[in-house]
Design an enzyme around this catalytic site. Structure first.
Site, PDB file in Angstrom:
ATOM      1  N   HIS A 140       0.846  -1.201   0.000  1.00 27.81           N
ATOM      2  CA  HIS A 140       0.000   0.000   0.000  1.00 27.81           C
ATOM      3  C   HIS A 140       0.882   1.251   0.000  1.00 27.81           C
ATOM      4  O   HIS A 140       2.069   1.184   0.325  1.00 27.81           O
ATOM      5  CB  HIS A 140      -0.903   0.040   1.241  1.00 27.81           C
ATOM      6  CG  HIS A 140      -2.137  -0.799   1.122  1.00 27.81           C
ATOM      7  ND1 HIS A 140      -2.176  -2.127   1.481  1.00 27.81           N
ATOM      8  CD2 HIS A 140      -3.386  -0.494   0.662  1.00 27.81           C
ATOM      9  CE1 HIS A 140      -3.395  -2.602   1.264  1.00 27.81           C
ATOM     10  NE2 HIS A 140      -4.145  -1.639   0.758  1.00 27.81           N
ATOM     11  N   LYS A 144      -0.359   4.917   4.443  1.00 27.31           N
ATOM     12  CA  LYS A 144      -1.278   4.010   5.158  1.00 27.31           C
ATOM     13  C   LYS A 144      -0.709   3.692   6.540  1.00 27.31           C
ATOM     14  O   LYS A 144       0.447   3.280   6.660  1.00 27.31           O
ATOM     15  CB  LYS A 144      -1.509   2.722   4.356  1.00 27.31           C
ATOM     16  CG  LYS A 144      -2.511   1.778   5.020  1.00 27.31           C
ATOM     17  CD  LYS A 144      -2.917   0.649   4.089  1.00 27.31           C
ATOM     18  CE  LYS A 144      -3.786  -0.388   4.772  1.00 27.31           C
ATOM     19  NZ  LYS A 144      -5.094   0.103   5.200  1.00 27.31           N
TER      20      LYS A 144
HETATM   21  P1  NAD Z   1      -6.880   9.709   4.684  1.00 28.47           P
HETATM   22  O1  NAD Z   1      -5.808   9.915   5.718  1.00 28.47           O
HETATM   23  O2  NAD Z   1      -6.692  10.317   3.324  1.00 28.47           O
HETATM   24  O3  NAD Z   1      -8.290  10.252   5.258  1.00 28.47           O
HETATM   25  C1  NAD Z   1      -8.708  10.077   6.577  1.00 28.47           C
HETATM   26  C2  NAD Z   1      -9.404  11.362   6.992  1.00 28.47           C
HETATM   27  O4  NAD Z   1     -10.025  11.179   8.262  1.00 28.47           O
HETATM   28  C3  NAD Z   1      -8.445  12.562   7.140  1.00 28.47           C
HETATM   29  O5  NAD Z   1      -8.892  13.627   6.300  1.00 28.47           O
HETATM   30  C4  NAD Z   1      -8.540  12.912   8.606  1.00 28.47           C
HETATM   31  O6  NAD Z   1      -8.422  14.319   8.878  1.00 28.47           O
HETATM   32  C5  NAD Z   1      -9.962  12.424   8.921  1.00 28.47           C
HETATM   33  N1  NAD Z   1     -10.274  12.343  10.337  1.00 28.47           N
HETATM   34  C6  NAD Z   1      -9.445  12.205  11.410  1.00 28.47           C
HETATM   35  N2  NAD Z   1     -10.159  12.243  12.546  1.00 28.47           N
HETATM   36  C7  NAD Z   1     -11.460  12.406  12.186  1.00 28.47           C
HETATM   37  C8  NAD Z   1     -12.670  12.531  12.907  1.00 28.47           C
HETATM   38  N3  NAD Z   1     -12.709  12.541  14.256  1.00 28.47           N
HETATM   39  N4  NAD Z   1     -13.818  12.672  12.206  1.00 28.47           N
HETATM   40  C9  NAD Z   1     -13.834  12.687  10.860  1.00 28.47           C
HETATM   41  N5  NAD Z   1     -12.708  12.604  10.125  1.00 28.47           N
HETATM   42  C10 NAD Z   1     -11.540  12.465  10.787  1.00 28.47           C
HETATM   43  O7  NAD Z   1      -7.087   8.145   4.581  1.00 28.47           O
HETATM   44  P2  NAD Z   1      -7.844   7.316   3.442  1.00 28.47           P
HETATM   45  O8  NAD Z   1      -6.844   6.810   2.461  1.00 28.47           O
HETATM   46  O9  NAD Z   1      -9.039   8.080   2.970  1.00 28.47           O
HETATM   47  O10 NAD Z   1      -8.297   6.036   4.285  1.00 28.47           O
HETATM   48  C11 NAD Z   1      -9.157   6.175   5.420  1.00 28.47           C
HETATM   49  C12 NAD Z   1      -9.385   4.807   6.044  1.00 28.47           C
HETATM   50  O11 NAD Z   1     -10.061   3.960   5.108  1.00 28.47           O
HETATM   51  C13 NAD Z   1      -8.121   4.035   6.449  1.00 28.47           C
HETATM   52  O12 NAD Z   1      -8.390   3.319   7.639  1.00 28.47           O
HETATM   53  C14 NAD Z   1      -7.897   3.076   5.296  1.00 28.47           C
HETATM   54  O13 NAD Z   1      -7.180   1.913   5.673  1.00 28.47           O
HETATM   55  C15 NAD Z   1      -9.321   2.743   4.935  1.00 28.47           C
HETATM   56  N6  NAD Z   1      -9.543   2.288   3.565  1.00 28.47           N
HETATM   57  C16 NAD Z   1     -10.494   1.322   3.414  1.00 28.47           C
HETATM   58  C17 NAD Z   1     -10.859   0.898   2.153  1.00 28.47           C
HETATM   59  C18 NAD Z   1     -11.973  -0.106   2.016  1.00 28.47           C
HETATM   60  O14 NAD Z   1     -12.299  -0.530   0.866  1.00 28.47           O
HETATM   61  N7  NAD Z   1     -12.611  -0.520   3.109  1.00 28.47           N
HETATM   62  C19 NAD Z   1     -10.229   1.430   1.019  1.00 28.47           C
HETATM   63  C20 NAD Z   1      -9.266   2.426   1.207  1.00 28.47           C
HETATM   64  C21 NAD Z   1      -8.957   2.860   2.497  1.00 28.47           C
END
Ligand code: NAD
Length: 233
Positions: A140, A144
């Site tokens: 990844h 991540k």
């Molecule tokens: P990212 O870091 O780009 O986004 C996460 C966001 O959450 C950030 O903007 C951060 O400021 C925000 N955040 C932090 N605290 C918060 C709160 N209290 N309330 C609301 N928002 C808050 O990360 P990403 O790449 O978008 O991934 C996010 C999550 O999703 C990770 O855990 C990742 O592993 C997971 N993910 C899952 C899948 C899936 O298919 N299930 C796919 C991609 C990513």
């Protein structure tokens, strides 16, 4: 009528969900991120616009606060955030007590969910060969935070549930901007079999999350993407 969605976590995935929302006849009624949802403060029924489903792609710590708040607000949810699996039982109880509906998946891509079913079959077959070993490797992007990925852990669990008993070595690589590559391999004395899923674009996860959001509207209970896709177990 469009499905009204609250985006919780407006990062890479939250923005991807927003980009595809029109194509799934969804209206984004609120975007919550750290600036307006620290400690879950944004999930307040007196301040939130009316919503059908919340889609959470935030952080593990935030999700453990967001989900109970969504439950007490009576808002169904699609949870894509990974890294909180040790608290699954606790969250299931919260969801059951509140009577909301939730789809939780470490990976929302259609391909990965089919891949999971293929890996289960492979695990059943290779379990018969004592001198073969298995591994899972995932790659990844460098930003991540959790490792191994939620998908790698789901693959391992699926192999175990299919009766695979031998050690499964899991390893991770964090580099550049890779959306997600998972390989499951089986190695015998004179041969190797590898199965690989390569998510070329995050849009695949956003598409699945939006499909899950449409599916969970008005339902109660704890579901996975396999329920949404109607895949046999
Ligand atoms: P990212 O870091 O780009 O986004 C996460 C966001 O959450 C950030 O903007 C951060 O400021 C925000 N955040 C932090 N605290 C918060 C709160 N209290 N309330 C609301 N928002 C808050 O990360 P990403 O790449 O978008 O991934 C996010 C999550 O999703 C990770 O855990 C990742 O592993 C997971 N993910 C899952 C899948 C899936 O298919 N299930 C796919 C991609 C990513």
């Amino acid at each position: 009528m469009s499905l009204r969605i609250v985006i919780v976590g407006y990062g890479r995935m939250g923005k991807e969900v927003e980009t595809l929302s029109n194509a799934y006849d969804c209206e984004i009624v609120e975007r919550l991120d750290i600036h307006n949802n620290a400690g879950g403060e944004g999930i307040d029924p007196s301040r939130l616009p009316a919503a059908d489903v919340a889609i959470d792609f935030s952080t593990a710590d935030a999700t453990l606060i967001n989900l109970p708040r969504l439950a007490s607000a009576g808002i169904n949810a699609v949870i894509g955030t990974t890294g909180w699996n040790t608290k699954t039982d606790q969250m299931k109880q919260v969801v059951a007590d509140a009577g909301i509906g939730v789809v939780v998946a470490a990976n929302f891509s259609l391909g990965v969910n089919a891949f999971l079913a293929i890996v289960e079959q492979a695990a059943t077959l290779f379990n018969q060969f004592d001198d073969y070993g298995a591994w899972i490797h995932e790659t990844h992007h460098a930003a991540k935070t959790d490792a191994p990925s939620g998908t790698a852990l789901t693959l391992q669990q699926a192999m175990r549930q299919s009766g695979y008993e031998t050690n499964i070595d899991i390893s991770s690589t964090r580099v550049g901007s890779v959306p997600g590559i998972h390989t499951v391999g089986f190695d015998g004395p004179f041969e190797t079999v590898t199965l690989t899923h390569n998510a070329r674009d995050r849009a695949t996860f956003a598409r699945g999350a939006l499909e899950a959001a449409r599916w969970i509207k008005g339902k109660q209970g704890w579901f996975t993407m396999r329920d949404v896709l109607g895949l046999e177990r």
